[in-house]
Write an enzyme that holds these catalytic residues in place. Structure first.
Site, mmCIF file in Angstrom:
data_model
loop_
_atom_site.group_PDB
_atom_site.id
_atom_site.type_symbol
_atom_site.label_atom_id
_atom_site.label_comp_id
_atom_site.label_asym_id
_atom_site.label_seq_id
_atom_site.Cartn_x
_atom_site.Cartn_y
_atom_site.Cartn_z
ATOM 1 N N GLU A 173 0.830 -1.205 0.000
ATOM 2 C CA GLU A 173 0.000 0.000 0.000
ATOM 3 C C GLU A 173 0.869 1.262 0.000
ATOM 4 O O GLU A 173 1.872 1.350 0.723
ATOM 5 C CB GLU A 173 -0.874 -0.045 1.253
ATOM 6 C CG GLU A 173 -1.749 1.155 1.491
ATOM 7 C CD GLU A 173 -2.523 1.032 2.804
ATOM 8 O OE1 GLU A 173 -3.455 1.819 2.994
ATOM 9 O OE2 GLU A 173 -2.204 0.146 3.623
ATOM 10 N N LYS B 93 -9.384 2.930 -2.119
ATOM 11 C CA LYS B 93 -9.640 2.263 -0.835
ATOM 12 C C LYS B 93 -10.970 2.734 -0.246
ATOM 13 O O LYS B 93 -11.221 3.929 -0.111
ATOM 14 C CB LYS B 93 -8.488 2.583 0.123
ATOM 15 C CG LYS B 93 -8.518 1.853 1.453
ATOM 16 C CD LYS B 93 -7.253 2.200 2.235
ATOM 17 C CE LYS B 93 -7.133 1.497 3.546
ATOM 18 N NZ LYS B 93 -5.872 1.834 4.259
ATOM 19 N N CYS C 152 -5.675 -2.977 2.090
ATOM 20 C CA CYS C 152 -5.498 -3.054 3.544
ATOM 21 C C CYS C 152 -6.809 -3.154 4.325
ATOM 22 O O CYS C 152 -7.424 -4.212 4.381
ATOM 23 C CB CYS C 152 -4.662 -1.870 4.017
ATOM 24 S SG CYS C 152 -3.818 -2.194 5.608
#
Length: 556
Positions: free
Chosen positions: A58, A125, A161
């Site tokens: 990430e 994200k 994540c």
């Protein structure tokens, strides 16, 4: 729900896909350097492993966490330049990287898929975290879309994540036809974190009937340490591949994709002990903080006690003996045992070792202070003066030789204020800042198993801890026993128990109230303390932000 990229058609013949997990250490803010690291890794993954896909952590282009660098006006320009550079290289494998991307007026924590000279997919994200050490909502908007795309004939979903820890992203990828999910991470280490990750990945892969590739960052960034531990779970929830924790590398995994994408199982690394894992985290944190900030060497005060002994061992293992200097600064209360043990530690580890008495300096200070101190009784003022003189010596060596001063206070001491401002707290990095005293003892015993001979004398581990600032002084004269103290601190600091709740766990009220009072009144000290490696779920730093001035009562 919208879908970006090209969704794969169903019914294709079995495909082989080789995915390389690029578990690497990036430098926050060094976008050109990080870009070259990505390029080098992609080229090696192609030439050495014949990779079809290389997955990076990430925000690898900026390093993690970039914090307020994300607010710099030139951030977008630099990231765009990096993306252009990656596209012009026409790399053989598909690469999946992390970067901050702006879309309209909003900034997103994004995954970018680059195939040859073209960006074939962007994913934003969906769940930027905002707890513990994370404050991504300060910078990033929440993504809304799902990304599934065809990579070498295989339907692949992309997540980042925290998306894995929430309901929605993995499920939506599976519903959109993904058989394999690539998850980019910058997940910091804490004790037992890898076990929690595995439990999550096992459940998510099994419930959604998808294989998951989990790629994590490795290395130290200020107080955070990222442990890697990248891994692969198959669609039935079985762990089939795992990269070692705290080690950089390129780790290939083969998939046979038909009805499912089944990874070829690999030999798994041996499960490390808690002590081994914590010790490696400390070594990684020290190594990267010193090297990434350009320090030539480190210097620390070696007292003959267990905290400085463990700190010295970590420093040597992180940097090598030639970059570590230990200084013993005895006073009239320093025991011969401490002098002998400090020298034995320095000799065993092969570091430069000096002995500078603080007696003459102390006498000079006391002579100057004789007038204003007349008629007063000696107390902690005189004890603190000893610590502050030692701090002055270490900082002088730091200034002269460009060495970073490592402080040696542990979490138990930092919690209750058993430390001296501008004394033993003077320095740039506290190796044991988040390590409870009881764990320090365990680390000392562990470190002695790594050498043919002990580097920390046994009596350093077994003798009662003492600051040696007064005759016959012992830590437990003014504190509960560390076995009791550390349990109370865990409940209050890391788990937010009230005083009443801690007493209900079986602890004496007098001990509980005393410890809590010490924790609360010493917040001002901790605000002025150097940073240190975080190894627990709540360390003193980004994790725990209490007001110094407050009227909160801690009973209920």
């Amino acid at each position: 729900m919208s879908v970006s990229g090209n969704q794969a058609a169903s019914g294709e013949s079995p495909r082989k896909l080789r995915v390389v997990m690029a578990q690497l250490d990036f430098l926050v803010g060094d976008i050109p350097g990080n870009t070259e690291l990505v390029l080098d890794a992609a080229r090696r993954a192609s030439s050495e492993h014949q990779a079809d896909v290389v997955v990076f952590p990430e925000l690898c282009l900026t390093g993690y966490p970039p914090e307020d660098l994300l607010l710099r006006p030139s951030m977008e320009v630099r990231v765009n330049e990096a993306l252009e550079r990656l596209q012009t290289e026409r790399l053989d494998p598909v690469i999946v990287i992390g970067a901050p991307l702006r879309h309209g007026a909003l900034l997103y924590n994004a995954a970018v898929v680059i195939d040859a000279c073209e960006i074939t997919g962007r994913y934003f994200k969906r769940f930027p975290p905002n707890y513990q050490v994370f404050d991504e909502k300060r910078y990033f908007a929440e993504g809304r879309d799902v990304l599934t795309l065809d990579i070498r004939g295989v339907p692949v979903g992309i997540t980042v994540c925290e998306d894995l820890w929430k309901e929605g992203p993995v499920e939506d990828c599976a519903a959109a036809g993904a058989r394999l999910i690539l998850n980019l991470n910058a997940s910091p280490y804490d004790i037992d974190k890898q076990a929690r990750r595995k439990a999550l990945l096992e459940r998510k892969s099994r419930e959604n009937l998808v294989s998951i590739v989990y790629v994590n960052l490795v290395g130290g960034q200020d107080e955070l340490v990222f442990d890697g531990g990248s891994m692969v779970f198959d669609h039935s929830g079985v762990l089939t591949a795992e990269a070692p924790q705290f080690g950089e590398g390129l780790y290939p995994v083969d998939f046979l994709c038909e009805h499912h994408c089944q990874p070829v199982s690999q030999a798994l690394p041996e499960e490390p002990t808690l002590e081994a894992n914590v010790y490696r985290a400390l070594v990684t944190g020290v190594r990267d903080y010193v090297n990434k900030n350009g320090f030539k060497s480190v210097v620390l005060g070696l007292s003959g006690g267990i905290d400085s002994a463990v700190t010295l061992a970590v420093a040597v293992d992180a940097l090598g003996k030639d970059r570590v200097r230990a200084v013993m600064m005895p006073f009239r209360y320093t025991s011969s045992m401490s002098l002998e043990d400090a020298e034995a530690e320095a000799v065993a580890l092969g570091v430069q070792y000096d002995v500078f008495s603080i007696e003459p300096m102390y006498d000079a200070f006391m002579e100057t202070l004789a007038g204003p101190f007349e008629g007063t009784t000696p107390d902690t003022t005189e004890e603190n003066l000893q610590a502050r003189l030692r701090g002055v010596l270490l900082m002088s060596l730091s200034n002269k030789f460009g060495s970073l001063v490592l402080t040696t206070g542990n979490k138990s001491e930092m919690a209750v204020g058993y430390s001296t401002l501008y004394g033993d707290m003077a320095g740039g990095f506290d190796v044991l800042k988040d390590v409870p005293k009881t764990l320090v003892f365990r680390l000392a015993k562990y470190r002695n198993t790594l050498s043919e001979g002990e580097v920390i004398p046994e009596r350093v581990i077994t003798r009662p801890p003492s600051a040696e600032l007064a005759p016959d002084q012992k830590d437990e004269d003014s504190l509960p026993g560390y076995d009791v103290l550390d349990q109370i601190l865990n409940l209050y600091v890391e788990r937010d128990f009230s005083a009443d709740a801690i007493v209900a766990e079986g602890f004496e009220r007098v001990d509980v109230e005393r410890v809590i009072r010490l924790v609360d009144i010493n917040e001002y000290k901790r605000r002025q303390a150097p940073i240190g490696v975080r190894i627990t779920e709540r360390g003193f730093g980004k994790d725990r932000r209490y007001p110094i001035t407050n009227g909160w009562k801690s009973g209920k």
